[in-house]
Design a protein around this motif. Structure first.
Motif, PDB file in Angstrom:
ATOM      1  N   THR A  69       0.850  -1.185   0.000  1.00 45.64           N
ATOM      2  CA  THR A  69       0.000   0.000   0.000  1.00 45.64           C
ATOM      3  C   THR A  69       0.885   1.235   0.000  1.00 45.64           C
ATOM      4  OG1 THR A  69      -0.059   0.189   2.401  1.00 45.64           O
ATOM      5  CG2 THR A  69      -1.754  -1.236   1.363  1.00 45.64           C
ATOM      6  N   ASP A  70       0.305   2.397  -0.276  1.00 47.84           N
ATOM      7  CA  ASP A  70       1.075   3.641  -0.218  1.00 47.84           C
ATOM      8  C   ASP A  70       1.601   3.872   1.197  1.00 47.84           C
ATOM      9  OD1 ASP A  70       0.681   4.071  -2.902  1.00 47.84           O
ATOM     10  OD2 ASP A  70      -0.958   5.501  -2.622  1.00 47.84           O
ATOM     11  N   ALA A  71       0.813   3.527   2.208  1.00 48.39           N
ATOM     12  CA  ALA A  71       1.262   3.694   3.591  1.00 48.39           C
ATOM     13  C   ALA A  71       2.459   2.788   3.881  1.00 48.39           C
ATOM     14  CB  ALA A  71       0.125   3.394   4.560  1.00 48.39           C
ATOM     15  N   GLU A  72       2.418   1.555   3.412  1.00 47.91           N
ATOM     16  CA  GLU A  72       3.549   0.642   3.612  1.00 47.91           C
ATOM     17  C   GLU A  72       4.790   1.149   2.887  1.00 47.91           C
ATOM     18  OE1 GLU A  72       1.094  -3.536   4.212  1.00 47.91           O
ATOM     19  OE2 GLU A  72       1.529  -2.826   2.186  1.00 47.91           O
ATOM     20  N   ALA A  73       4.614   1.640   1.680  1.00 48.91           N
ATOM     21  CA  ALA A  73       5.750   2.175   0.925  1.00 48.91           C
ATOM     22  C   ALA A  73       6.317   3.421   1.608  1.00 48.91           C
ATOM     23  CB  ALA A  73       5.333   2.490  -0.509  1.00 48.91           C
ATOM     24  N   ALA A  74       5.445   4.269   2.140  1.00 50.20           N
ATOM     25  CA  ALA A  74       5.894   5.470   2.842  1.00 50.20           C
ATOM     26  C   ALA A  74       6.690   5.093   4.088  1.00 50.20           C
ATOM     27  CB  ALA A  74       4.701   6.355   3.203  1.00 50.20           C
ATOM     28  N   CYS A  75       6.233   4.098   4.829  1.00 50.91           N
ATOM     29  CA  CYS A  75       6.968   3.634   6.018  1.00 50.91           C
ATOM     30  C   CYS A  75       8.320   3.049   5.626  1.00 50.91           C
ATOM     31  CB  CYS A  75       6.135   2.605   6.785  1.00 50.91           C
ATOM     32  SG  CYS A  75       4.695   3.322   7.616  1.00 50.91           S
TER      33      CYS A  75
END
Length: 120
Positions: free
Chosen positions: A8-14
């Motif tokens: 997800t975008d959140a996982e990639a951001a983390c």
């Protein structure tokens, strides 16, 4: 991860935030530091990490009190940079997902953690 195994975008951001911390810590650990050079080193660290993709803000604070205490027990005018002298905040924005991260001393260890995730 999502069921299709695409991050997800959140996982990639983390993940991006983790890369920034790894770079910051391992690139600068061991750098000679003194109270006189602390400010310029903090600025150099901020500017270097902000060059990386998706990084929108980096704040590096040198714990001068801890640095001075270490030097008081030494015969040298400088010491090597370690995590115990730093408090760091990094903000990453990946595809509209903002991640705020922080590193600070906790139980004698420079702990890096995610503070918040906002957006998609």
């Amino acid at each position: 991860m999502s069921t299709d195994e695409t991050p997800t975008d959140a996982e990639a951001a983390c993940f991006e935030a983790g890369i920034k911390f790894g770079t910051l810590y391992h690139q600068f650990a061991g750098t000679p530091i003194s109270p006189d050079s602390a400010s310029s080193l903090a600025t150099a660290m901020e500017e270097a990490i902000e060059n990386q993709p998706h990084c929108i803000d980096v704040t590096v604070d040198v714990r001068i009190d801890e640095l001075e205490a270490a030097l008081a027990a030494s015969t040298a005018d400088y010491t090597e940079l370690t995590g115990r002298f730093l408090e760091v905040e990094i903000v990453v924005d990946y595809e509209g997902c903002e991640v705020r991260t922080r590193m600070e001393m906790e139980d004698g260890y420079p702990l890096m953690r995610i503070e918040s995730v906002h957006g998609r």
